[in-house]
Design a protein around this motif. Structure first.
Motif, PDB file in Angstrom:
ATOM      1  N   LEU A  92       0.812  -1.217   0.000  1.00  9.19           N
ATOM      2  CA  LEU A  92       0.000   0.000   0.000  1.00  9.19           C
ATOM      3  C   LEU A  92       0.845   1.266   0.000  1.00  9.19           C
ATOM      4  CD1 LEU A  92      -3.041  -0.596   2.374  1.00  9.19           C
ATOM      5  CD2 LEU A  92      -2.976  -0.585  -0.101  1.00  9.19           C
ATOM      6  N   GLY A 143       3.746   1.694  -1.530  1.00  6.94           N
ATOM      7  CA  GLY A 143       4.152   1.886  -2.922  1.00  6.94           C
ATOM      8  C   GLY A 143       2.990   2.363  -3.774  1.00  6.94           C
ATOM      9  N   LEU A 144       1.815   1.793  -3.512  1.00 12.00           N
ATOM     10  CA  LEU A 144       0.626   2.169  -4.286  1.00 12.00           C
ATOM     11  C   LEU A 144       0.244   3.629  -4.010  1.00 12.00           C
ATOM     12  CD1 LEU A 144      -1.580   1.176  -6.225  1.00 12.00           C
ATOM     13  CD2 LEU A 144      -2.900   0.477  -4.227  1.00 12.00           C
ATOM     14  N   ALA A 169       2.256   5.980  -3.212  1.00  8.19           N
ATOM     15  CA  ALA A 169       3.246   6.813  -3.905  1.00  8.19           C
ATOM     16  C   ALA A 169       2.955   6.843  -5.406  1.00  8.19           C
ATOM     17  CB  ALA A 169       4.647   6.283  -3.639  1.00  8.19           C
ATOM     18  N   ALA A 170       2.647   5.687  -5.981  1.00  8.19           N
ATOM     19  CA  ALA A 170       2.437   5.602  -7.430  1.00  8.19           C
ATOM     20  C   ALA A 170       1.161   6.319  -7.871  1.00  8.19           C
ATOM     21  CB  ALA A 170       2.388   4.145  -7.864  1.00  8.19           C
ATOM     22  N   THR A 171       0.111   6.195  -7.063  1.00  2.00           N
ATOM     23  CA  THR A 171      -1.172   6.790  -7.452  1.00  2.00           C
ATOM     24  C   THR A 171      -1.331   8.206  -6.903  1.00  2.00           C
ATOM     25  OG1 THR A 171      -2.230   5.859  -5.496  1.00  2.00           O
ATOM     26  CG2 THR A 171      -2.371   4.573  -7.524  1.00  2.00           C
ATOM     27  N   GLN A 172      -0.474   8.587  -5.951  1.00  2.00           N
ATOM     28  CA  GLN A 172      -0.597   9.873  -5.244  1.00  2.00           C
ATOM     29  C   GLN A 172      -1.975   9.985  -4.615  1.00  2.00           C
ATOM     30  OE1 GLN A 172       0.940  13.178  -7.526  1.00  2.00           O
ATOM     31  NE2 GLN A 172       2.981  12.311  -7.427  1.00  2.00           N
ATOM     32  N   GLU A 173      -2.454   8.872  -4.095  1.00  6.70           N
ATOM     33  CA  GLU A 173      -3.776   8.772  -3.476  1.00  6.70           C
ATOM     34  C   GLU A 173      -3.647   8.103  -2.110  1.00  6.70           C
ATOM     35  OE1 GLU A 173      -6.899   9.420  -3.806  1.00  6.70           O
ATOM     36  OE2 GLU A 173      -7.446   9.673  -5.887  1.00  6.70           O
ATOM     37  N   VAL A 174      -4.549   8.454  -1.198  1.00  6.84           N
ATOM     38  CA  VAL A 174      -4.615   7.753   0.081  1.00  6.84           C
ATOM     39  C   VAL A 174      -5.094   6.333  -0.171  1.00  6.84           C
ATOM     40  CG1 VAL A 174      -5.683   7.710   2.358  1.00  6.84           C
ATOM     41  CG2 VAL A 174      -5.168   9.896   1.277  1.00  6.84           C
ATOM     42  N   GLN A 175      -4.438   5.362   0.428  1.00  5.16           N
ATOM     43  CA  GLN A 175      -4.844   3.966   0.277  1.00  5.16           C
ATOM     44  C   GLN A 175      -5.202   3.386   1.638  1.00  5.16           C
ATOM     45  OE1 GLN A 175      -5.257   2.598  -2.673  1.00  5.16           O
ATOM     46  NE2 GLN A 175      -4.284   4.241  -3.862  1.00  5.16           N
ATOM     47  N   ASP A 232       3.057  18.382  -7.477  1.00  8.36           N
ATOM     48  CA  ASP A 232       3.117  17.033  -8.035  1.00  8.36           C
ATOM     49  C   ASP A 232       4.302  16.243  -7.500  1.00  8.36           C
ATOM     50  OD1 ASP A 232       0.869  17.490  -9.519  1.00  8.36           O
ATOM     51  OD2 ASP A 232       1.967  18.150 -11.299  1.00  8.36           O
ATOM     52  N   LEU A 270       6.473  14.114  -4.993  1.00 11.35           N
ATOM     53  CA  LEU A 270       6.309  13.203  -3.867  1.00 11.35           C
ATOM     54  C   LEU A 270       7.440  13.428  -2.867  1.00 11.35           C
ATOM     55  CD1 LEU A 270       4.790  10.652  -2.734  1.00 11.35           C
ATOM     56  CD2 LEU A 270       6.564   9.310  -3.875  1.00 11.35           C
ATOM     57  N   GLY A 314      -4.732  11.776   4.989  1.00 12.40           N
ATOM     58  CA  GLY A 314      -4.376  12.502   3.767  1.00 12.40           C
ATOM     59  C   GLY A 314      -4.081  13.962   4.072  1.00 12.40           C
ATOM     60  N   SER A 328      -0.560  16.035   3.888  1.00 16.32           N
ATOM     61  CA  SER A 328      -0.412  17.296   3.149  1.00 16.32           C
ATOM     62  C   SER A 328       0.335  18.327   3.993  1.00 16.32           C
ATOM     63  CB  SER A 328      -1.777  17.869   2.772  1.00 16.32           C
ATOM     64  OG  SER A 328      -2.453  16.976   1.950  1.00 16.32           O
TER      65      SER A 328
END
Lengths: 210, 260
Positions: free
Chosen positions: A74, A76-77, A79-85, A113, A115, A139, A143
């Protein structure tokens, strides 16, 4: 709570600095509010293209410095999606007892943009699930953490860009620093000499210009 | 056409699931799919992976059935679509990888490929940076005009925008809530995001034959894609506008209990 030199190297945040204390506070508050057992801050290393544990709360100190690839889990995900997982461990068929985490939140720390890292919360409580609201809170904390790091980096760039002075000015500043450290008597004597020098310089300046 | 739309409005999702349906191709732009998972056996017909090489994205065919999922996200999404629409055949586009710098270009190239291939439904449980919106917009318009339905997720935690392509009116945009059933829907006309689906604590497939629980807009979106695939399986000539109308009607008629 621990932090490593990774913070200094990758986040530009010195240990025991006000910025480090704010980041620690964010992780602590986040973990408490969502009832997590552990919280962590992972730093993005653009050169190695991975994440490194930089700060933890409630977790094993041994995690500090450990690398996490961007193509795993999660974190890595996020970071890759720039979304809260928000997720849970995997299980086969009927859920088995495990010693692993029951619930995880991974929130990317972003500035624009770019990270900066990932903020995580982990719970080991049986049946615990983080809600979407928990994810939103994390999230927002991520920020804020991103802004803290960005402000520190900007300040460092400004300080680095400021003129350092000529070699003569640097030499005078170093000498004065040494004298100041050597005691009040030496400092008083130096002050008297400086006043005399200042008088000589002021009286001769007009003649030089003429 | 009007008669078909009227029939579609009268249908219930549960009845559609029992009926004879045409196969509908659903492109899944995500982290890849584990096509070897028992829940997805025989469901993935093609697979691709998008890479960015020297600033240019390349969409490359991959083997089927194989595990192409690097994160488990795409497998979860795929299992939700197939759990609702038995008639769905998935086209796996892996656009999320370990290199987080090229995702936008990979998404654009894969979306272009999926539109050109004519896949009727395109599931995008992701959002690209707003910088890409001007290039996304004509692609989504093209899909709309060709009768292809793009279903896209709102950002989980929107700061600057709700997410692209979800903000574009030519797509079906989806937010999440906790419902009692996966086949639940709410219509939110006053919001940029038009629909709300079930996206909390969703039990999904995970790579390696496993299962897990996920929460987020990413998992509400494939539930809507599944409903769209069912609808197009029963009424293949419906256009994206018709599909939105039926979804709105369903949202008004489904007893969707939101769990706080």
């Amino acid at each position: 709570m621990t932090s490593s030199v990774d913070l200094l190297m990758l986040l530009a945040v010195a240990p025991e600095s006000p910025e480090e204390k704010v980041l620690k506070l964010l992780i602590e508050v986040g973990a408490q509010v969502v009832d997590a057992d552990e919280g962590a801050l992972l730093v993005f290393d653009p050169e190695k293209n991975d994440l490194a544990f930089a700060m933890t709360v409630g977790g094993a100190q041994s995690l500090i410095g450990q690398r996490v690839p961007l193509d795993k889990g999660l974190t890595g995900l996020a970071a890759a999606t720039q979304e809260v997982q928000i997720g849970a461990p995997t299980y086969t068929g009927v859920k088995q007892a495990s010693v692993g985490p029951e619930a995880v939140i991974a929130a990317p720390m972003l500035v624009g943009d770019d990270l900066i890292g990932v903020l995580t919360a982990v719970s080991f409580k049986k049946g615990k699930r983080f809600s979407a609201k928990d994810g939103e809170l994390y999230g927002r904390l991520a920020s804020v953490a991103g802004v803290v790091v960005d402000q520190r980096r900007r300040l460092q760039r400004i300080v680095g860009a400021a003129p350092a002075g000529t070699p003569v000015q640097q030499s005078i500043a170093e000498s004065l620093g040494r004298i100041a450290r050597s005691g009040p008597a030496a400092l008083a004597h130096t002050a008297r000499v400086l006043v005399e020098i200042d008088g000589i310089v002021t009286s001769t300046a007009g003649r030089d210009e003429a | 056409m009007l008669a078909m739309l009227t029939s579609a409005l009268a249908e219930r999702i549960a009845d559609l699931q029992k009926g004879d349906l045409q196969t509908v191709e659903v492109a899944v732009l995500d982290s890849g799919i584990d096509a070897t998972h028992p829940d997805l056996a025989g469901k993935v017909s093609k697979a691709f992976a998008a890479y960015v090489v020297g600033g240019t994205a390349v969409v490359e065919p991959k083997g089927v059935p194989e595990n192409h999922d690097v994160f488990g996200h795409g497998t979860a999404v795929a299992s939700i679509i197939c759990g609702i629409a038995k008639n769905a055949r998935l086209i796996d586009y892996r656009v999320l990888g370990s290199d987080n710098t090229g995702a936008g270009e990979a998404v654009l190239s894969s979306l272009r490929d999926a539109i050109d291939a004519g896949h009727r439904v395109i599931n995008m449980s992701l959002a690209v940076k707003a910088d890409f919106a001007p290039r996304l917009w004509p692609l989504c318009e093209k899909a709309y005009r060709r009768g292809q339905v793009i279903v896209a997720a709102r950002r989980n935690m929107p700061l600057a925008d709700q997410g692209f392509p979800a903000e574009l009116t030519s797509v079906i945009s989806v937010d999440r809530a906790k419902f009692a059933s996966a086949v639940s829907l709410k219509y939110t006309p006053d919001s940029v995001i038009e629909f709300v689906g079930h996206g909390d604590d969703v039990v999904v497939a995970a790579p390696g034959g496993q299962h897990t629980t996920k929460t987020g807009t990413s998992f509400a979106t494939p539930a809507v894609s599944g409903m769209v695939a069912l609808l197009l399986g029963a009424f293949p000539s419906l256009r994206p506008f018709d599909v939105k109308s039926v979804l709105r009607h369903w949202a008004d008629t489904i007893e969707a209990e939101v769990i706080p």
